[in-house]
Every structure is written in C-alpha cells, then in structure tokens.
Enzyme design. Structure first.
Site, PDB file in Angstrom:
ATOM      1  CG  ASP A  30      47.778 -23.283 -36.369  1.00 12.28           C
ATOM      2  OD1 ASP A  30      48.823 -23.694 -36.904  1.00 12.28           O
ATOM      3  OD2 ASP A  30      47.383 -23.664 -35.255  1.00 12.28           O
ATOM      4  CG  HIS A  45      52.262 -22.886 -40.243  1.00 11.97           C
ATOM      5  ND1 HIS A  45      51.199 -23.089 -39.394  1.00 11.97           N
ATOM      6  CD2 HIS A  45      51.741 -22.991 -41.487  1.00 11.97           C
ATOM      7  CE1 HIS A  45      50.098 -23.317 -40.087  1.00 11.97           C
ATOM      8  NE2 HIS A  45      50.396 -23.250 -41.372  1.00 11.97           N
TER       9      HIS A  45
END
Length: 438
Positions: free
Chosen positions: A412, A408
């Site tokens: 995304d 992350h």
C-alpha cells in the site's frame, strides 16, 4: 554401446523454454563430458549447454532457430558400455514423447512437448510451430516439412504465411468426422491470442520487417504477465543528493586507481535501497496467490540493457555488502551481460529491482515490476537545478527523482511512502563524515 539423451536444461527459475541459437557440434563429433554442445537463448540468459556424457554425437534432434520446452530432447549421444541400453534406446519420435526430466535423468511418462491431436502417431511439433499454426489457422497436416526427417519447422510456416496461400482445416472440417472427436490442436497459453496477428499490421513500401527473437518474445510475455496480473501503482520522491555527489566526485579518481573499476553513483543508491529494505521487510515480498511471501534475503536485481535485450542479474545479500562491494558486483555483472558470459545462477533469486534509468538521461519513468517481485525502483538522472532552501535562499543543488512502481496486491502507499522517505534520508545524509565506502 548406449544411446543417451541431452535435454533442454532449465536456465532460470522461471524459464520454461529455450531457443537453439547455434549448434557447436555435428553428427559424428566426439565429445567429452562437460564439452559445450549448443548455444541456447532464453529471456533470462544466453548460455552454452554442456554434455552430460562422453561419446559420439548420434543425432541433432533440435534445429537452430527453433524453440523447445525445458526437458525436451535436443540431441542424442552414443556412449560406450551398456550394450542392452543401446538396443533399447528410444527412437526419435518415442524419445521426444517421453516426459520432462533432468538432462541425465530417466524420463517419466508425461509428454515433453505438445502433440497435435490430429497429427499422425509419432509426429511432434515444436512449440514455435504450434503457436504459428494456431495464430494463422494453418492445418499442419497439409504442410510438407523441410526439416530433418520431414519435420515441419518455423521457417516452413513463415514461407507459407509470407506467400499468403495458407492451407486451412476447412476441407477437413467438411469431411466426415473421425470416430474420436478431439480438439483440433492442444490448448495453449492465452498469450498468443493477446498479441495482434501480423496480417492486421499493414506493411508499406520501405517498411522494415524485423524478426522477433526468442529473447524479445520472452521479454514481451513476461512484461505482459506482470501488467495483467499485478495491479501497478506508482509514486515518486525528489531527493537532494548534493552531498553525495560532492563526496563521490572527491574520491572517484583515487578509488579507480586503487580498485581498478569505477565508483558509480548507482552503487550508493543500491546500498541505500538494501539498507531501507532491511528496515521495511514488507517491500521485500512476493505475491503467491493465497499468501504473501516475505523474503528473508535481500537480493537486488539490477537492469542491464544491451542493444536488443534486457537482462536482470542479481546482487545477492546486498544488505551485507559495502558500497565498494556493490560497485564491484555492478561492474562485473554488467561486463558479463555485455560479453555474453552471464550465467543462469546470476539471474536467479532477486527480491527487489533497482533500475538505473538515469544513465540515459531520463528524469521520470514508470517501470514495469519484475514479476513476481512486489516493486521496482527507477533511479533517474541527477540534475542541477535551483531549489528554495530552509532559510528562504535559492541555491543550485544536485537533485534526483526516485520513481517506484508497486504491486498493490502486496503493498500500500503508506509503507511504500515510508520506505522511500527512508531511502531519501539515507541518500541525503551520505557524505564524507557519515559514510564509509569500505
């Protein structure tokens, strides 16, 4: 005559050490340049170390079962020529204190291996010995080694640990401090402290203690690093691959007869991923601290398991290959893994990993990212189940789950969702009419 050194080679782009699993030569043996000297095991690959010189084996510095850093001297060879070089050849202790270098290069001045701060001058401890001594509080100055030249080996420490009679530095601490106040041992990576010490695990009658191999230790360290450094997120998408299954099943017999190897479902999935990566290059990236590196080449790592280890060979330029070409590489790489013939070059350069977890019946899984890549895709089992179609009818379809773990920091959910949608679209449109194998 001259004395030349053979050092632990770097057998992978992120490999920092290797374990001598077996010597293939003995002191006094005559070898030619490129002859194999030893079998070395790392987390990436099992490989043979070739000789960089022709000559006679002078000394086996390293010991079987011990782990040594890249660049550390493991063997010396006496070669013809260079009379002065032979007289000036470094002794064992001096050679091992030389710096990391290529197997045939000159050694700079940085130490090739950690040296205990309170060790007598010239004494070298292997990384494995240092690690065990720090984990169990063993004072190495009180240990008598059984290795060559009185060297302390991992086996020596394991005997002490098993006996429970551990010599500590308590007595030394109570004695007057020496003039130099240095740390009792060199600083080491934090990984050993993260693992639970063996004494905390009770061993009951009937329990089986299995020694942890170098490969298993390295896998554990790499997985721990990935989970600690990369914030993992996870997403899954369901795909209807009925047309793909029908197409592949209709040509697999002819393909095997013509090409000599199997056309697996996995080749279709790898091709679809490679195509989608070309359209979504953000996925083909790596975290580099103050920047993100978006890789130009699309090199697909594929996970291949053996009974006791996991290897991740790479299909280079997968986006440029046909389904047949990818199927051939999958077959060849898997065969090399299982026969121990995989080379370090075939393990390097991967930019995205596809794992065929469905091969053993899994329908949903959460993969650990192959660090420093940004994502891994798990291809689960293709299963038949009833599905409600667009016309409201229920039909039995071939369905598969694609499970993706992502870093992350780099990616995304939006871009990963679109990437998976594209993979799904490619797979659901794979058919005799729309897809060519060659």
């Amino acid at each position: 005559m001259a004395i030349e050194q053979i050092k632990m080679p770097q057998l992978g782009e992120s490999v920092t050490e290797g374990t001598i699993s077996k010597w293939l030569v003995s002191v006094g043996d005559k070898v030619n340049k490129y002859d194999p000297l030893a079998e070395v095991m790392t987390d990436k690959v099992n490989a043979e170390v070739p000789s960089s010189f022709s000559g006679v084996i002078k000394e086996l510095v390293a010991e079987e079962g011990e782990t040594y850093e890249v660049g550390q001297v493991i063997l010396t060879i006496e070669t013809e020529g260079g009379g002065e070089a032979a007289q000036e050849a470094p002794s064992e202790s001096k050679a091992e204190d030389k710096a990391l270098a290529a197997p045939s290069g000159a050694a700079p001045s940085a130490p090739a291996a950690p040296i205990s701060a309170d060790a007598p001058k010239g004494v070298r401890y292997s990384p494995a010995v240092l690690k065990l001594s720090q984990e169990h509080g063993i004072d190495l100055n009180q240990v008598t080694g059984t290795g060559g030249g009185g060297r302390i080996t991992r086996k020596d420490l394991m005997k002490i640990i098993e006996s429970g009679d551990i010599p500590t530095a308590a007595a030394a601490a109570a004695a007057p401090a020496p003039e130099k106040t240095e740390a009792p041992a060199p600083s080491q990576p934090a990984a050993p402290k993260q693992a639970a010490p063996a004494p905390n695990v009770p061993v009951m009658p009937g329990d089986v203690e299995i020694p942890v191999t170098g490969v298993r230790k390295a896998i554990a360290a790499n997985m721990l690093r990935s989970k600690h450094e990369a914030p993992h997120a996870w997403t899954m998408m369901e795909v209807d691959v009925t047309n793909l299954v029908e197409y592949r099943n209709s040509i697999k017999g002819e393909f095997k007869q013509k090409e000599g190897f199997n056309l697996t479902f996995f080749a279709f999935f790898v091709k679809a991923v490679a195509q989608a990566l070309k359209e979504f290059p953000q996925i083909n990236s790596m975290w580099a601290g103050d920047k993100i590196i978006q890789k130009k080449d699309i090199n697909i790592s594929i996970a291949v398991a053996t009974d006791d280890a996991l290897f991740v060979p790479v299909i280079k330029a997968a986006d440029e290959k046909t389904i047949k070409g990818i199927a051939r590489e999958i077959n060849d790489l898997a065969l090399k893994v299982r026969t121990g013939k995989l080379t370090s070059a075939e393990m390097q350069g991967g930019t995205f990993t596809v794992n065929n977890t469905g091969s053993f019946g899994s329908v949903q899984s959460m993969g650990i990212i192959n660090y420093p890549q940004a994502a891994i895709l798990q291809v689960e089992s293709i299963v038949k189940r009833p599905v409600v179609m667009n016309n409201g009818m229920i039909a039995v379809r071939d369905m598969v789950n694609l499970c993706m773990s992502l870093d992350h920091r780099v990616l995304d959910g939006l871009v990963c969702g679109r990437f998976l949608q594209r993979v799904k679209e490619i797979l659901e449109n794979t058919s005799k009419e729309n897809t060519t194998i060659y």
